[in-house]
Design a protein around this motif. Structure first.
Motif, PDB file in Angstrom:
ATOM      1  N   LEU A   1       0.809  -1.171  -0.111  1.00 60.94           N
ATOM      2  CA  LEU A   1       0.092   0.150  -0.116  1.00 60.94           C
ATOM      3  C   LEU A   1       0.794   1.424  -0.053  1.00 60.94           C
ATOM      4  CD1 LEU A   1      -2.795  -1.019   2.489  1.00 60.94           C
ATOM      5  CD2 LEU A   1      -3.175  -0.677   0.123  1.00 60.94           C
ATOM      6  N   ASN A   2       0.302   2.285  -0.647  1.00 63.65           N
ATOM      7  CA  ASN A   2       1.181   3.634  -0.878  1.00 63.65           C
ATOM      8  C   ASN A   2       0.577   4.393   0.392  1.00 63.65           C
ATOM      9  OD1 ASN A   2       1.946   6.213  -1.453  1.00 63.65           O
ATOM     10  ND2 ASN A   2       1.584   5.892  -3.547  1.00 63.65           N
ATOM     11  N   VAL A   3       1.499   4.036   1.438  1.00 63.23           N
ATOM     12  CA  VAL A   3       1.011   4.778   2.750  1.00 63.23           C
ATOM     13  C   VAL A   3       1.213   6.272   2.724  1.00 63.23           C
ATOM     14  CG1 VAL A   3       1.628   4.615   5.296  1.00 63.23           C
ATOM     15  CG2 VAL A   3       1.450   2.583   4.006  1.00 63.23           C
TER      16      VAL A   3
ATOM     17  N   ASN B   1      -1.802   8.918   3.685  1.00 63.63           N
ATOM     18  CA  ASN B   1      -1.592   9.614   4.980  1.00 63.63           C
ATOM     19  C   ASN B   1      -1.790  11.234   4.424  1.00 63.63           C
ATOM     20  OD1 ASN B   1      -0.982   8.016   7.102  1.00 63.63           O
ATOM     21  ND2 ASN B   1       1.519   7.990   6.273  1.00 63.63           N
ATOM     22  N   GLN B   2      -1.513  11.434   3.068  1.00 64.03           N
ATOM     23  CA  GLN B   2      -2.022  12.646   2.685  1.00 64.03           C
ATOM     24  C   GLN B   2      -3.545  12.855   2.485  1.00 64.03           C
ATOM     25  OE1 GLN B   2      -0.066  13.831  -1.346  1.00 64.03           O
ATOM     26  NE2 GLN B   2       1.204  12.327  -1.001  1.00 64.03           N
TER      27      GLN B   2
ATOM     28  N   SER C   1      -7.543  -1.381   7.491  1.00 59.08           N
ATOM     29  CA  SER C   1      -6.677  -0.606   8.418  1.00 59.08           C
ATOM     30  C   SER C   1      -6.881   0.858   8.145  1.00 59.08           C
ATOM     31  CB  SER C   1      -5.425  -0.927   8.061  1.00 59.08           C
ATOM     32  OG  SER C   1      -5.155  -2.261   8.307  1.00 59.08           O
ATOM     33  N   TYR C   2      -7.436   1.265   7.012  1.00 63.03           N
ATOM     34  CA  TYR C   2      -7.216   2.872   6.577  1.00 63.03           C
ATOM     35  C   TYR C   2      -8.606   3.417   6.162  1.00 63.03           C
ATOM     36  CZ  TYR C   2      -2.233   1.714   6.663  1.00 63.03           C
ATOM     37  OH  TYR C   2      -0.868   1.419   6.905  1.00 63.03           O
ATOM     38  N   GLN C   3      -9.281   2.648   5.608  1.00 68.38           N
ATOM     39  CA  GLN C   3     -10.574   3.315   4.827  1.00 68.38           C
ATOM     40  C   GLN C   3     -11.368   3.910   5.961  1.00 68.38           C
ATOM     41  OE1 GLN C   3     -13.057   1.914   1.471  1.00 68.38           O
ATOM     42  NE2 GLN C   3     -14.242   0.989   3.104  1.00 68.38           N
TER      43      GLN C   3
ATOM     44  N   LEU D   1     -10.399   4.413  -2.726  1.00 69.70           N
ATOM     45  CA  LEU D   1     -10.243   2.826  -2.644  1.00 69.70           C
ATOM     46  C   LEU D   1      -9.381   2.288  -4.148  1.00 69.70           C
ATOM     47  CD1 LEU D   1     -12.158  -0.175  -1.475  1.00 69.70           C
ATOM     48  CD2 LEU D   1     -10.922  -0.322  -3.498  1.00 69.70           C
ATOM     49  N   MET D   2     -10.257   2.669  -5.115  1.00 73.77           N
ATOM     50  CA  MET D   2      -9.562   2.215  -6.576  1.00 73.77           C
ATOM     51  C   MET D   2      -8.117   3.236  -6.738  1.00 73.77           C
ATOM     52  SD  MET D   2     -11.388   0.095  -7.691  1.00 73.77           S
ATOM     53  CE  MET D   2     -12.820  -0.581  -7.419  1.00 73.77           C
ATOM     54  N   LEU D   3      -8.055   4.160  -6.444  1.00 77.91           N
ATOM     55  CA  LEU D   3      -6.895   5.082  -6.732  1.00 77.91           C
ATOM     56  C   LEU D   3      -5.714   4.786  -5.798  1.00 77.91           C
ATOM     57  CD1 LEU D   3      -7.126   9.042  -6.802  1.00 77.91           C
ATOM     58  CD2 LEU D   3      -5.138   7.820  -5.524  1.00 77.91           C
ATOM     59  N   ILE D   4      -6.024   4.553  -4.553  1.00 82.51           N
ATOM     60  CA  ILE D   4      -5.041   4.040  -3.749  1.00 82.51           C
ATOM     61  C   ILE D   4      -4.478   2.549  -4.083  1.00 82.51           C
ATOM     62  CG2 ILE D   4      -4.412   3.253  -1.404  1.00 82.51           C
ATOM     63  CD1 ILE D   4      -6.167   5.806  -0.515  1.00 82.51           C
ATOM     64  N   ILE D   5      -5.188   1.644  -4.387  1.00 80.64           N
ATOM     65  CA  ILE D   5      -4.913   0.317  -4.772  1.00 80.64           C
ATOM     66  C   ILE D   5      -4.180   0.299  -6.027  1.00 80.64           C
ATOM     67  CG2 ILE D   5      -5.470  -2.149  -5.235  1.00 80.64           C
ATOM     68  CD1 ILE D   5      -5.793  -1.177  -2.217  1.00 80.64           C
TER      69      ILE D   5
END
Length: 328
Positions: free
Chosen positions: A177-179, A183-184, A247-249, A281-285
């Motif tokens: 994951l692009n943590v 965080n941004q 964990s993040y959503q 969700l789609m952007l981050i994955i």
């Protein structure tokens, strides 16, 4: 061109050979209108769709794509729910992790031949018997499943999370994951460009976002990536979806929901937040596998949101054009 012809033929065949018989003629959705019936029918339908894909010689990724769209259009799931269900069901069928899923899938797979042979009564009886069996099991065995486990149908949605997190995968270290990006968004000053937000205008925007055409457009963007992933990457894609949701959503949805202001009703806030969360969700994955600047939609979506604006629909013929910006 050959791929497009196969895709078109598969789409047409699924309507004539599956959708019309089971929804219009047999009305299988009316056999059980509760969540259990719907969940049973979607796996049963997936079995039919996979069988049709094999018959039409189309790629499994195309079948999963179509299944996700049909969950939105015919089962009334939102885009993020449809994607999660589709990935879970595909995962459980491939790994044969849960007997319930496998049985429903296999019955659906075999039912397509009966439909093609005009044996609709047999198919309806088969599906009805499965629903009745599952209902009886849950009614008569409320304590049969230990508390730390899940019911025969709930395992479709939630049962794989722990196993997927511990599953060994030689390629798992290649993608994560692009943590930093996550965080941004968590720390973002959401909607900073607006002094106040108009309820009526946002209601119209929510209606626009909820249209199937918009959800299909968004799904097509994720498919630009997923259709070109290797099998190992697809497995890791699924794992990252579970990880992100777990964990993040909720953290991202919390900060978005708290940024709409007091003039927007709680009900509308929830709708808008869920729609944005599905896009993120789609952007981050996707950002876990490629540079999202390579996909104009995601590049613009990221910039608009982090700049404190709200996006509207895509204007122009993709990939040309741009995302619109909401004006209060």
């Amino acid at each position: 061109m050959l791929f497009n012809n196969k895709k078109k033929q598969f789409a047409e065949d699924r309507i004539q050979k599956i959708l019309i018989p089971i929804f219009d003629e047999m009305e299988l959705q009316n056999v059980a209108l509760d969540d259990l019936g719907s969940q049973t029918l979607m796996v049963y339908y997936y079995g039919m769709l996979v069988h049709l894909g094999h018959a039409d010689d189309v790629d499994n990724k195309l079948v999963l794509n179509q299944f996700t769209r049909d969950l939105m259009e015919y089962f009334d799931y939102s885009m993020d729910e449809a994607v999660e269900w589709a990935l879970n069901i595909e995962h459980f069928v491939e790994t044969q992790e849960y007997d319930t899923t496998n049985v429903l899938f296999e019955h659906g797979y075999e039912a397509l031949d009966d439909l093609n042979d005009g044996e609709q009564a047999e198919v309806k009886k088969d599906y009805s018997d499965i629903v009745d069996h599952l209902k009886a099991y849950e009614a008569e065995n409320p304590d049969a499943v230990p508390e730390e486990q899940v019911s025969p149908m709930e395992d479709l949605m939630h049962g794989s999370q722990d196993s997927s997190e511990t599953q060994e995968n030689d390629d798992s270290g290649h993608w994560s994951l692009n943590v930093d990006l996550i965080n941004q968004f968590i720390e973002n000053d959401w909607f900073q460009q607006y002094e106040e937000l108009n309820e009526k205008k946002l209601e119209k925007l929510s209606e626009q976002w909820s249209k199937l055409s918009f959800e299909n457009f968004s799904l097509d963007r994720s498919n630009e990536v997923s259709m070109n992933l290797s099998q190992a990457q697809l497995e890791q894609w699924n794992n990252l979806v579970y990880e992100y949701i777990g964990s993040y959503q909720d953290s991202i949805k919390f900060v978005i929901d708290g940024s709409w202001g007091s003039e927007v009703s709680d009900e509308l806030k929830k709708k808008l937040t869920n729609n944005i969360a599905a896009q993120l969700l789609m952007l981050i994955i996707t950002s876990s596998f490629i540079d999202i600047e390579e996909i104009p939609y995601y590049a613009e979506l990221k910039k608009i949101l982090l700049d404190g604006y709200i996006y509207t629909k895509w204007e122009g013929q993709y990939p040309d054009g741009k995302l619109g910006i909401y004006k209060n």
